[in-house]
Design a protein around this motif. Structure first.
Motif, PDB file in Angstrom:
ATOM      1  N   LYS A  67       0.839  -1.205   0.000  1.00 37.34           N
ATOM      2  CA  LYS A  67       0.000   0.000   0.000  1.00 37.34           C
ATOM      3  C   LYS A  67       0.869   1.249   0.000  1.00 37.34           C
ATOM      4  N   ALA A  68       1.948   1.229   0.810  1.00 41.45           N
ATOM      5  CA  ALA A  68       2.829   2.405   0.877  1.00 41.45           C
ATOM      6  C   ALA A  68       3.472   2.692  -0.474  1.00 41.45           C
ATOM      7  N   HIS A  69       3.874   1.633  -1.178  1.00 39.49           N
ATOM      8  CA  HIS A  69       4.509   1.824  -2.481  1.00 39.49           C
ATOM      9  C   HIS A  69       3.507   2.373  -3.491  1.00 39.49           C
ATOM     10  N   MET A  70       2.315   1.802  -3.515  1.00 42.61           N
ATOM     11  CA  MET A  70       1.315   2.260  -4.477  1.00 42.61           C
ATOM     12  C   MET A  70       0.840   3.670  -4.160  1.00 42.61           C
ATOM     13  N   ASP A  71       0.744   3.996  -2.879  1.00 47.91           N
ATOM     14  CA  ASP A  71       0.377   5.379  -2.519  1.00 47.91           C
ATOM     15  C   ASP A  71       1.454   6.356  -2.975  1.00 47.91           C
ATOM     16  N   ALA A  72       2.728   5.947  -2.825  1.00 43.68           N
ATOM     17  CA  ALA A  72       3.827   6.807  -3.260  1.00 43.68           C
ATOM     18  C   ALA A  72       3.816   6.986  -4.775  1.00 43.68           C
ATOM     19  N   LEU A  73       3.463   5.942  -5.488  1.00 43.42           N
ATOM     20  CA  LEU A  73       3.369   6.035  -6.944  1.00 43.42           C
ATOM     21  C   LEU A  73       2.262   7.002  -7.359  1.00 43.42           C
ATOM     22  N   ARG A  74       1.155   6.952  -6.660  1.00 46.08           N
ATOM     23  CA  ARG A  74       0.056   7.878  -6.981  1.00 46.08           C
ATOM     24  C   ARG A  74       0.454   9.321  -6.676  1.00 46.08           C
ATOM     25  N   GLU A  75       1.224   9.505  -5.623  1.00 47.71           N
ATOM     26  CA  GLU A  75       1.615  10.865  -5.231  1.00 47.71           C
ATOM     27  C   GLU A  75       2.727  11.426  -6.116  1.00 47.71           C
ATOM     28  N   THR A  78       6.600  -0.891 -16.553  1.00 50.23           N
ATOM     29  CA  THR A  78       5.397  -0.291 -17.145  1.00 50.23           C
ATOM     30  C   THR A  78       4.152  -1.142 -16.942  1.00 50.23           C
ATOM     31  N   LYS A  79       4.250  -2.440 -17.257  1.00 53.92           N
ATOM     32  CA  LYS A  79       3.072  -3.299 -17.189  1.00 53.92           C
ATOM     33  C   LYS A  79       2.645  -3.597 -15.756  1.00 53.92           C
ATOM     34  N   PHE A  80       3.549  -3.369 -14.810  1.00 52.78           N
ATOM     35  CA  PHE A  80       3.233  -3.672 -13.417  1.00 52.78           C
ATOM     36  C   PHE A  80       2.520  -2.519 -12.719  1.00 52.78           C
ATOM     37  N   ILE A  81       2.498  -1.346 -13.341  1.00 50.23           N
ATOM     38  CA  ILE A  81       1.896  -0.181 -12.686  1.00 50.23           C
ATOM     39  C   ILE A  81       0.731   0.365 -13.520  1.00 50.23           C
ATOM     40  N   ARG A  82       0.057  -0.521 -14.231  1.00 49.12           N
ATOM     41  CA  ARG A  82      -1.085  -0.092 -15.035  1.00 49.12           C
ATOM     42  C   ARG A  82      -2.199   0.483 -14.176  1.00 49.12           C
ATOM     43  N   PHE A  83      -2.222   0.116 -12.897  1.00 49.69           N
ATOM     44  CA  PHE A  83      -3.269   0.616 -12.008  1.00 49.69           C
ATOM     45  C   PHE A  83      -3.269   2.137 -11.947  1.00 49.69           C
ATOM     46  N   LEU A  84      -2.118   2.766 -12.249  1.00 44.88           N
ATOM     47  CA  LEU A  84      -2.056   4.223 -12.206  1.00 44.88           C
ATOM     48  C   LEU A  84      -2.933   4.854 -13.271  1.00 44.88           C
ATOM     49  N   SER A  85      -2.968   4.240 -14.453  1.00 49.09           N
ATOM     50  CA  SER A  85      -3.779   4.790 -15.550  1.00 49.09           C
ATOM     51  C   SER A  85      -5.184   4.211 -15.573  1.00 49.09           C
ATOM     52  N   GLU A  86      -5.352   3.069 -14.928  1.00 51.33           N
ATOM     53  CA  GLU A  86      -6.666   2.422 -14.949  1.00 51.33           C
ATOM     54  C   GLU A  86      -7.521   2.805 -13.749  1.00 51.33           C
ATOM     55  N   GLY A  87      -6.897   3.556 -12.821  1.00 49.80           N
ATOM     56  CA  GLY A  87      -7.651   4.006 -11.659  1.00 49.80           C
ATOM     57  C   GLY A  87      -7.945   2.926 -10.654  1.00 49.80           C
ATOM     58  N   LYS A  88      -7.130   1.853 -10.668  1.00 48.99           N
ATOM     59  CA  LYS A  88      -7.357   0.742  -9.745  1.00 48.99           C
ATOM     60  C   LYS A  88      -6.536   0.937  -8.495  1.00 48.99           C
ATOM     61  N   THR A  89      -6.942   0.274  -7.423  1.00 49.09           N
ATOM     62  CA  THR A  89      -6.184   0.310  -6.170  1.00 49.09           C
ATOM     63  C   THR A  89      -5.234  -0.860  -6.094  1.00 49.09           C
TER      64      THR A  89
END
Length: 208
Positions: free
Chosen positions: A180-188, A197-208
């Motif tokens: 969660k901390a890593h994904m929150d940091a990516l969003r920020e 690239t393929k591992f962080i598609r949630f950033l463009s897809e709006g997924k958690t």
């Protein structure tokens, strides 16, 4: 616990330089995948050697040094973030394994050639020498268990370096996994060049 039964069986078939091969870093969101190949002296006793994921970082570091000092030969190699993005994680992983086998050298740095590879997992295609896939190999083969230590420690040390360059993501703590901390940091902060690239598609897809 791992032992030398697989290695002994192969020696009875005429092979004499048998390396175990394993990788670390298939699942994280960032950084390279790391693979290692290791040839141990048959019967070499290394107390505590097991699947690297079951050991503490301190124990892994100690075993890493002992393996590098006492192995017949070993090699460590990477599949880069760019290769993971261009190919996919599986192909980059296999590429790193092939490179590890090709880079095997003695503890003194002299090139060394393996004649058979025990590959952790269920895929053994397109290797430069005869190879056998071994499911849960790090729990069965001492050579694979040793390779798992070399790969894991190397990958963790790379994470420490990535953390120094990109401290905003907390990589030293989670080792690049999708916490969660890593994904929150990516969003920020958005992704860095080290992210897959393929591992962080949630950033463009709006997924958690």
């Amino acid at each position: 616990m791992p032992d030398y039964e697989l290695e002994k069986q192969l020696m009875e078939q005429g092979y004499s330089h048998i390396c175990g091969v394993d990788e670390a870093g298939r699942g994280p969101l960032c950084g390279p995948v790391v693979a290692a190949a290791c040839i141990l002296p048959l019967g070499f006793d290394l107390p505590g050697l097991d699947d690297s994921k079951k050991l503490t970082p301190k124990k892994r570091d100690k075993l890493f040094d002992l393996i590098c000092q006492n192995a017949v030969a070993f090699g460590i190699a990477e599949g880069s973030v760019e290769e993971i993005n261009e190919l996919n994680i599986l192909e980059a992983d296999l590429l790193a394994m092939r490179r590890a086998i090709a880079s095997i050298h003695t503890p003194e740095g002299e090139p060394y050639t393996a004649d058979y590879a025990l590959i952790d997992g269920n895929i053994d295609r397109d290797f430069p020498i005869p190879a056998q896939a071994v499911v849960k190999g790090d729990a069965r083969s001492m050579s694979i268990a040793a390779a798992s230590i070399l790969a894991k420690v190397t990958r963790d040390r790379l994470c420490e370096e990535m953390d120094k360059e990109y401290p905003q993501y907390g990589i030293a703590k989670h080792k690049g996994y999708g916490t969660k901390a890593h994904m929150d940091a990516l969003r920020e902060h958005g992704p860095a060049p080290i992210h897959r690239t393929k591992f962080i598609r949630f950033l463009s897809e709006g997924k958690t």
